[in-house]
Each structure stands twice: as structure tokens, then as C-alpha cells.
Design a protein around this motif. Structure first.
Motif, PDB file in Angstrom:
ATOM      1  N   TYR A 228       1.025  -5.091  -3.306  1.00 35.28           N
ATOM      2  CA  TYR A 228       2.071  -5.983  -2.801  1.00 35.28           C
ATOM      3  C   TYR A 228       2.889  -6.616  -3.908  1.00 35.28           C
ATOM      4  O   TYR A 228       2.391  -6.888  -4.998  1.00 35.28           O
ATOM      5  CB  TYR A 228       1.441  -7.093  -1.960  1.00 35.28           C
ATOM      6  N   ASN A 229       4.176  -6.850  -3.605  1.00 40.97           N
ATOM      7  CA  ASN A 229       5.028  -7.647  -4.470  1.00 40.97           C
ATOM      8  C   ASN A 229       4.673  -9.124  -4.321  1.00 40.97           C
ATOM      9  O   ASN A 229       3.912  -9.509  -3.420  1.00 40.97           O
ATOM     10  CB  ASN A 229       6.505  -7.446  -4.102  1.00 40.97           C
ATOM     11  N   LEU A 230       5.267  -9.949  -5.170  1.00 39.84           N
ATOM     12  CA  LEU A 230       5.017 -11.380  -5.087  1.00 39.84           C
ATOM     13  C   LEU A 230       5.522 -11.973  -3.791  1.00 39.84           C
ATOM     14  O   LEU A 230       5.019 -13.002  -3.333  1.00 39.84           O
ATOM     15  CB  LEU A 230       5.678 -12.096  -6.274  1.00 39.84           C
ATOM     16  N   ASP A 231       6.532 -11.343  -3.170  1.00 39.03           N
ATOM     17  CA  ASP A 231       7.066 -11.860  -1.912  1.00 39.03           C
ATOM     18  C   ASP A 231       6.303 -11.360  -0.699  1.00 39.03           C
ATOM     19  O   ASP A 231       6.656 -11.645   0.432  1.00 39.03           O
ATOM     20  CB  ASP A 231       8.552 -11.509  -1.769  1.00 39.03           C
ATOM     21  N   GLY A 232       5.217 -10.613  -0.929  1.00 41.19           N
ATOM     22  CA  GLY A 232       4.391 -10.133   0.173  1.00 41.19           C
ATOM     23  C   GLY A 232       4.787  -8.787   0.716  1.00 41.19           C
ATOM     24  O   GLY A 232       4.091  -8.239   1.579  1.00 41.19           O
ATOM     25  N   ALA A 233       5.890  -8.223   0.245  1.00 46.76           N
ATOM     26  CA  ALA A 233       6.310  -6.899   0.697  1.00 46.76           C
ATOM     27  C   ALA A 233       5.485  -5.825  -0.014  1.00 46.76           C
ATOM     28  O   ALA A 233       4.998  -6.022  -1.133  1.00 46.76           O
ATOM     29  CB  ALA A 233       7.791  -6.687   0.417  1.00 46.76           C
ATOM     30  N   VAL A 234       5.327  -4.671   0.634  1.00 46.08           N
ATOM     31  CA  VAL A 234       4.598  -3.568   0.029  1.00 46.08           C
ATOM     32  C   VAL A 234       5.440  -2.972  -1.096  1.00 46.08           C
ATOM     33  O   VAL A 234       6.567  -2.522  -0.868  1.00 46.08           O
ATOM     34  CB  VAL A 234       4.263  -2.489   1.067  1.00 46.08           C
ATOM     35  N   ALA A 235       4.886  -2.951  -2.305  1.00 43.91           N
ATOM     36  CA  ALA A 235       5.594  -2.370  -3.449  1.00 43.91           C
ATOM     37  C   ALA A 235       5.348  -0.874  -3.532  1.00 43.91           C
ATOM     38  O   ALA A 235       6.271  -0.090  -3.777  1.00 43.91           O
ATOM     39  CB  ALA A 235       5.149  -3.042  -4.746  1.00 43.91           C
ATOM     40  N   CYS A 236       4.115  -0.463  -3.327  1.00 45.68           N
ATOM     41  CA  CYS A 236       3.741   0.943  -3.384  1.00 45.68           C
ATOM     42  C   CYS A 236       2.343   1.094  -2.806  1.00 45.68           C
ATOM     43  O   CYS A 236       1.679   0.101  -2.506  1.00 45.68           O
ATOM     44  CB  CYS A 236       3.781   1.474  -4.826  1.00 45.68           C
ATOM     45  N   CYS A 237       1.911   2.332  -2.636  1.00 44.47           N
ATOM     46  CA  CYS A 237       0.550   2.604  -2.190  1.00 44.47           C
ATOM     47  C   CYS A 237      -0.140   3.508  -3.202  1.00 44.47           C
ATOM     48  O   CYS A 237       0.465   4.440  -3.740  1.00 44.47           O
ATOM     49  CB  CYS A 237       0.540   3.261  -0.814  1.00 44.47           C
ATOM     50  N   VAL A 238      -1.401   3.217  -3.464  1.00 43.20           N
ATOM     51  CA  VAL A 238      -2.225   3.982  -4.391  1.00 43.20           C
ATOM     52  C   VAL A 238      -3.147   4.884  -3.576  1.00 43.20           C
ATOM     53  O   VAL A 238      -3.866   4.407  -2.699  1.00 43.20           O
ATOM     54  CB  VAL A 238      -3.062   3.047  -5.289  1.00 43.20           C
ATOM     55  N   THR A 239      -3.132   6.182  -3.876  1.00 39.56           N
ATOM     56  CA  THR A 239      -3.922   7.152  -3.119  1.00 39.56           C
ATOM     57  C   THR A 239      -4.763   7.991  -4.067  1.00 39.56           C
ATOM     58  O   THR A 239      -4.279   8.419  -5.120  1.00 39.56           O
ATOM     59  CB  THR A 239      -3.009   8.088  -2.310  1.00 39.56           C
ATOM     60  N   LEU A 240      -6.019   8.223  -3.695  1.00 44.32           N
ATOM     61  CA  LEU A 240      -6.897   9.122  -4.436  1.00 44.32           C
ATOM     62  C   LEU A 240      -7.406  10.229  -3.517  1.00 44.32           C
ATOM     63  O   LEU A 240      -7.589  10.015  -2.315  1.00 44.32           O
ATOM     64  CB  LEU A 240      -8.099   8.361  -5.010  1.00 44.32           C
ATOM     65  N   MET A 241      -7.656  11.403  -4.112  1.00 43.53           N
ATOM     66  CA  MET A 241      -8.180  12.547  -3.370  1.00 43.53           C
ATOM     67  C   MET A 241      -9.316  13.176  -4.155  1.00 43.53           C
ATOM     68  O   MET A 241      -9.263  13.259  -5.384  1.00 43.53           O
ATOM     69  CB  MET A 241      -7.082  13.585  -3.131  1.00 43.53           C
ATOM     70  N   ASN A 242     -10.336  13.637  -3.427  1.00 43.54           N
ATOM     71  CA  ASN A 242     -11.477  14.267  -4.064  1.00 43.54           C
ATOM     72  C   ASN A 242     -11.940  15.447  -3.209  1.00 43.54           C
ATOM     73  O   ASN A 242     -11.955  15.350  -1.982  1.00 43.54           O
ATOM     74  CB  ASN A 242     -12.619  13.261  -4.234  1.00 43.54           C
ATOM     75  N   PRO A 243     -12.310  16.578  -3.848  1.00 38.53           N
ATOM     76  CA  PRO A 243     -12.719  17.755  -3.074  1.00 38.53           C
ATOM     77  C   PRO A 243     -14.074  17.632  -2.396  1.00 38.53           C
ATOM     78  O   PRO A 243     -14.437  18.496  -1.581  1.00 38.53           O
ATOM     79  CB  PRO A 243     -12.721  18.877  -4.122  1.00 38.53           C
ATOM     80  N   LYS A 244     -14.833  16.580  -2.679  1.00 41.22           N
ATOM     81  CA  LYS A 244     -16.126  16.402  -2.030  1.00 41.22           C
ATOM     82  C   LYS A 244     -15.933  15.797  -0.637  1.00 41.22           C
ATOM     83  O   LYS A 244     -15.246  14.779  -0.488  1.00 41.22           O
ATOM     84  CB  LYS A 244     -17.034  15.486  -2.855  1.00 41.22           C
ATOM     85  N   ALA A 245     -16.531  16.388   0.356  1.00 39.11           N
ATOM     86  CA  ALA A 245     -16.409  15.899   1.728  1.00 39.11           C
ATOM     87  C   ALA A 245     -16.954  14.477   1.839  1.00 39.11           C
ATOM     88  O   ALA A 245     -18.002  14.155   1.255  1.00 39.11           O
ATOM     89  CB  ALA A 245     -17.149  16.826   2.688  1.00 39.11           C
ATOM     90  N   ASN A 246     -16.245  13.647   2.569  1.00 42.43           N
ATOM     91  CA  ASN A 246     -16.660  12.267   2.859  1.00 42.43           C
ATOM     92  C   ASN A 246     -16.779  11.397   1.605  1.00 42.43           C
ATOM     93  O   ASN A 246     -17.410  10.329   1.647  1.00 42.43           O
ATOM     94  CB  ASN A 246     -17.992  12.247   3.615  1.00 42.43           C
ATOM     95  N   TYR A 247     -16.172  11.804   0.516  1.00 40.37           N
ATOM     96  CA  TYR A 247     -16.327  11.100  -0.755  1.00 40.37           C
ATOM     97  C   TYR A 247     -15.852   9.650  -0.667  1.00 40.37           C
ATOM     98  O   TYR A 247     -16.453   8.764  -1.273  1.00 40.37           O
ATOM     99  CB  TYR A 247     -15.546  11.843  -1.837  1.00 40.37           C
ATOM    100  N   PHE A 248     -14.789   9.427   0.096  1.00 41.44           N
ATOM    101  CA  PHE A 248     -14.219   8.081   0.173  1.00 41.44           C
ATOM    102  C   PHE A 248     -14.508   7.383   1.500  1.00 41.44           C
ATOM    103  O   PHE A 248     -13.884   6.370   1.812  1.00 41.44           O
ATOM    104  CB  PHE A 248     -12.702   8.132  -0.049  1.00 41.44           C
ATOM    105  N   GLN A 249     -15.423   7.902   2.273  1.00 34.86           N
ATOM    106  CA  GLN A 249     -15.731   7.265   3.548  1.00 34.86           C
ATOM    107  C   GLN A 249     -16.413   5.911   3.323  1.00 34.86           C
ATOM    108  O   GLN A 249     -17.102   5.698   2.326  1.00 34.86           O
ATOM    109  CB  GLN A 249     -16.637   8.161   4.394  1.00 34.86           C
ATOM    110  N   PRO A 250     -16.219   4.942   4.233  1.00 37.49           N
ATOM    111  CA  PRO A 250     -16.910   3.645   4.121  1.00 37.49           C
ATOM    112  C   PRO A 250     -18.409   3.833   3.974  1.00 37.49           C
ATOM    113  O   PRO A 250     -19.010   4.668   4.639  1.00 37.49           O
ATOM    114  CB  PRO A 250     -16.557   2.949   5.437  1.00 37.49           C
TER     115      PRO A 250
END
Length: 298
Positions: A228-250
Motif C-alpha cells: 500500500y501507498n501512504l494514502d492507503g491505495a494499492v501501489a503494487c502486488c507481490v507474487t511468488l510461484m513455486n513448482p511444488k504443489a501446495n507450497y504456499f497453501q495456509p
């Protein structure tokens, strides 16, 4: 409105708090009076309007007389300001100058790029940074910190809003009116109704990040969250990817590392999301049950 004359805020030698003196024997402790001034300035930042002395003192948990003494100095150097008609306090012109200078020297998207690189290396994953464009999320930076991933996604690629982790991160945080045209276009292709979109939004918000198993790039586990920017607006989104199944699941270690890094970055930058503005949408979403399982796309 003008700055109150300093004679309105008398300071007597007997009023000086002994704790404000510099500890010459151990300079590592710093100057306590500067630190106390910082607490008062931070409280002035938190108030969205000029504030009475008693309310400011309550916010910093200090006696009003002590806060009054500090304000005298802060007003004189321009970090605070007092309305000579109402007596209310606010931030001064020097505080405004400092804020503008800090923003000019701290580009959140540039800093988020460094965050992306560190996360990619730490989690041995590939990733990208995206900003919002006219037709949806646009990739502006990529990083590779793990096994090579064969993908057609390059700089300038416009990601799907509803089927990608990057898109879902924007979907759950952007004002609905600003992205409605993209939502409608993708709904027509996917044959999703409004209830499905609403459930996706609330599911992503509750989780704290968009987490999916992909078919845009088959076999990839992906996670994305906004910065987020200082004004609360979304500045950008950070995304990661991994070839292992379910690697980023909660529940997986990578999920916790990613969310903690995003939270730490947000705190260090000072950004924060805006208050929920679309009350109608929120009410609708609460009437739906959450979707189960991961969604496709990266």
C-alpha cells in the motif's frame, strides 16, 4: 490561521523534567527529550484534525503540562502548529516539508522490488511485481530465486483478474468501482455470477493473501499480496510461484514467511489499507459461504 506567539507558552526552568536531560555517561541511550517529542509528533499524525491539548496528552499518556512544554519547542521549529483562535494543535509546515521529502526519497514500488527479490531468494521461488493498468494487473518486474519456471509471462503481461493470484490480490483490495469493467469482462468469459466473485473477495481477505494452484502455468503454487501507498491505495502486488504443489497453501512454512515479510514491509514503509468503503459489497459477501479449496491461475 497563524502560529501562536511563543509568549503564550511559557517555559520556566523549574518546569523542566529531569528525565529530559542528556545522559552524558552513556550516549547510547540517546536524548530522551527528542524521543518524547517523536511520540507527540506521531500522535499529531494519528489525529486527522487539529486537537485540544488535553486530548493530545491523553493520547500519549503524559500530563498536559509536560506535553505543553514540548509543544512550545515543536511550534517554534515548525514541527507543530497552534491556532491562535482556538488553541488547537496540529502538524506544522516543517512536518509537511519532511513528509514530502521522505516520500520523494522512498518509492514504495522500488522498495517492493527489493522485497520481491529477497523473498524469491529466501523461498527459492520465482515471482513478479504488478501494478494496476487500464485492463488489469500489469507485470513490471520479475525475479527468479529457485528452479527455472517455463512461462510466457513477461514484462507488460496483463494478468487475469479472477483466475490469477496476482489478479485476486488486486480484486480483494481495489475499490470495486475502479475495477468493475474488468470484472464484468472476465465474468462473461468464465460464466461467473456476482455471488461467486463476492465469495472470492471475502475468502481472499480472510486469508490475508491470494493463494491458488495454477493452470495458467500448470503445476505452480502461487501466492500474492498487496503493498500500500501512504494514502492507503494499492501501489503494487507481490507474487511468488513455486513448482511444488501446495507450497504456499495456509499452514505451510512458506505461507507464514511470505505474510510476515509483507506485514513487516508495510510497517516499515508506513502504508496501510484504506477503511472498507463499499459497505453494500461487504454486506452481500457476508451472506455467502466461503469457497472451499484453491483456485486456478497464477
Amino acid at each position: 490561521m497563524t502560529k501562536a506567539p511563543s509568549k503564550n507558552i511559557p517555559i520556566a526552568d523549574s518546569d523542566i523534567d529531569i528525565s529530559d536531560a542528556v545522559d552524558a555517561a552513556d550516549t547510547r541511550k540517546g536524548i530522551q527529550s527528542v524521543e518524547v517529542s517523536g511520540v507527540i509528533i506521531a500522535a499529531l499524525c494519528d489525529f486527522k484534525f487539529p486537537v485540544p491539548l488535553k486530548d493530545l496528552a491523553a493520547a500519549v499518556d503524559m500530563p498536559p503540562a509536560k506535553v505543553h512544554r514540548y509543544l512550545a519547542s515543536l511550534v517554534r521549529i515548525g514541527l507543530a502548529w497552534q491556532d491562535d483562535l482556538t488553541g488547537l494543535y496540529g502538524l506544522g509546515p516543517m512536518a509537511l516539508r519532511m513528509g514530502i521529502s521522505a516520500i520523494e526519497r522512498n518509492d514504495v514500488v522500488m522498495r517492493a522490488g527489493r522485497l520481491l527479490r529477497n523473498l524469491a531468494i529466501d523461498l527459492r521461488s520465482s515471482g513478479h511485481l504488478a501494478i494496476w493498468g487500464e485492463r488489469g494487473p500489469v507485470l513490471i518486474r520479475t525475479e527468479h530465486g529457485g528452479p527455472p519456471i517455463i512461462s510466457t509471462m513477461g514484462l507488460g503481461t496483463v494478468m487475469p483478474l479472477l483466475r490469477s493470484a496476482t489478479g485476486q490480490a488486486f480484486l480483494s483490495t481495489m475499490p470495486r468501482g475502479a475495477i468493475e469493467h474488468v470484472i464484468r469482462a472476465e465474468q462473461d468469459i468464465l460464466h461467473w455470477d456476482d455471488a461467486t466473485v463476492d465469495r472470492l473477495i471475502i475468502e481472499t481477505r480472510e486469508r490475508g493473501a491470494a493463494v491458488i494452484e495454477g493452470d495458467i502455468v500448470p503445476g505452480l503454487s502461487a501466492i500474492s499480496a498487496p503493498v500500500y501507498n501512504l494514502d492507503g491505495a494499492v501501489a503494487c502486488c507481490v507474487t511468488l510461484m513455486n513448482p511444488k504443489a501446495n507450497y504456499f497453501q495456509p499452514g505451510q512454512p512458506a505461507f507464514d514467511v511470505f505474510l510476515r515479510a509483507i506485514a513487516d514491509f508495510t510497517q516499515s514503509w508506513g502504508g496501510k489499507p484504506r477503511d472498507e468503503a463499499d459497505g453494500i459489497q461487504t454486506a452481500i459477501v457476508k451472506d455467502h459461504s466461503a469457497l472451499s479449496g484453491g483456485r486456478k491461475g497464477v
